[in-house]
Design an enzyme around this catalytic site. Structure first.
Site, PDB file in Angstrom:
ATOM      1  N   HIS A 158      40.250  44.992  43.922  1.00 25.77           N
ATOM      2  CA  HIS A 158      41.500  44.632  43.242  1.00 25.77           C
ATOM      3  C   HIS A 158      42.437  45.835  43.086  1.00 25.77           C
ATOM      4  O   HIS A 158      43.549  45.674  42.571  1.00 25.77           O
ATOM      5  CB  HIS A 158      41.212  44.052  41.856  1.00 25.77           C
ATOM      6  N   ASP A 282      29.419  37.444  42.873  1.00 21.07           N
ATOM      7  CA  ASP A 282      29.888  36.559  41.809  1.00 21.07           C
ATOM      8  C   ASP A 282      30.285  35.174  42.309  1.00 21.07           C
ATOM      9  O   ASP A 282      30.740  34.341  41.525  1.00 21.07           O
ATOM     10  CB  ASP A 282      31.043  37.197  41.028  1.00 21.07           C
TER      11      ASP A 282
END
Length: 340
Positions: A158, A282
């Site tokens: 990110h 995840d």
């Protein structure tokens, strides 16, 4: 197959995060490291220490002013606010195409996309060695290893060229890919984290020498919300060199593998000589973020298909948060990679 890790990565222990108007403990807990190391052990990998490559490979992707900010902002802010535990933005810059200010509060707002990246006195060492871990994994590939695993924490996908966000400070996968490119490889970055690799996309969006692909929960209803759509395919020279494969929230193994097959076809067509996998765990069905429903066995199947490309694979750890199956998911993926 070797795994790379540096103990200094445990030092980053963020406490702050806003959720539903409340301050909560940041989900990127140091305890994640222990669970991931259990997975490394179960998969039978040989653990090796990270080597120091210095600042130059970091500055090949991130601006000097951003690196200086990450390294020094806690000390600078602490000089103005005694007893400061963590640096957290009180405001976010609405437009970064503006005059750049070196005033501390202005820099904090400029270099953060959200409030999920608090910086403590110990954070820089962890951030730095997370990137060095990815670079050491790249060295293993350059030395002839068919696959390597870099336990990088904090995560990186990110992080933009000079903006932190989503628990990420330096774009470890991107740094490793750029390093491989500088050594003669033609790398593709395959992001299999449940969240779109928005920072990676932003960094390489107008380039045609690194292919970027991300499989993720549809950002129409999932973080990072503002990027990751299928229509985002690159700009300038980079048109056609960025591929997003958003999946419906709750999608399971079969839908994921179908999208992965499309991604692998693009990597082959690109003529990649190495793959950097931004390895988020995840997407698992029991991960706290609950974006997708990939099973533990599904991670093994994902790995086997990636290995089927017949290319060197550097796996750089991204997300995957505290839950009982975290280490088992990593072991399943690494086992699939080795078994293939």
């Amino acid at each position: 197959m070797k795994a790379v890790f540096d103990e200094r990565q445990r030092q980053h222990d963020p406490q702050f995060r806003l959720q539903d108007g409340k301050v909560i403990v940041n989900p990127d807990r140091p305890e994640r490291v222990g669970e991931l190391l259990k997975g490394v052990g179960k998969a039978g990998l040989v653990l090796t220490e990270a080597a120091d490559h210095g600042m130059a490979p970091l500055a090949a992707l991130h601006t000097p002013r951003y690196l200086d900010y990450l390294r020094n902002i806690h000390a600078r802010r602490s000089a103005l606010a005694a007893g400061l535990a963590e640096v957290v933005p009180g405001r976010i810059a609405p437009d970064r195409n503006v005059h750049y200010s070196y005033e501390t509060e202005a820099q904090i707002g400029y270099h953060n996309a959200d409030t999920s990246c608090p910086i403590s006195a110990a954070s820089w060492d962890a951030i730095y060695w997370s990137a060095q871990t990815a670079l050491t994994g790249a060295d293993l590939v350059l030395a002839g290893e068919r696959a390597a695993y870099a336990l990088s924490r904090p995560s990186g996908h990110h992080a933009y060229r000079e903006v932190s966000g989503g628990f990420c400070f330096l774009n470890n996968s991107g740094i490793a890919a750029e390093y491989l490119r500088s050594k003669g490889h033609r790398p593709a970055i395959l992001d299999i984290d449940v969240h779109h690799g928005n920072g990676t996309q932003g960094i390489f969006y107008d380039r045609d020498d690194v292919l970027t692909i991300s499989l993720h929960a549809d950002p129409a209803e999932f973080y990072p919300f503002y990027s990751g759509g299928a229509q985002e395919c690159g700009a300038g020279r980079g048109v056609g060199y960025n591929l997003n494969l958003p999946l419906a929230r709750g999608a399971g193994d079969e839908a994921y593998l179908a999208a992965l097959d499309r991604a692998l076809g693009q990597i082959a067509a690109f003529g990649a000589s190495a793959v950097v996998v931004a390895l988020g765990l995840d997407a698992h069905e029991d991960d706290p973020f609950q974006g997708l429903k990939v099973t533990a066995a599904g991670f093994s199947r994902i790995a086997r298909r990636i290995a089927g490309l017949g290319l060197p694979v550097l796996n750089v750890q991204e997300g995957g948060y505290m839950q009982p199956a975290l280490g088992d998911n990593l072991a399943s993926y690494l086992g699939g990679l080795q078994g293939a």
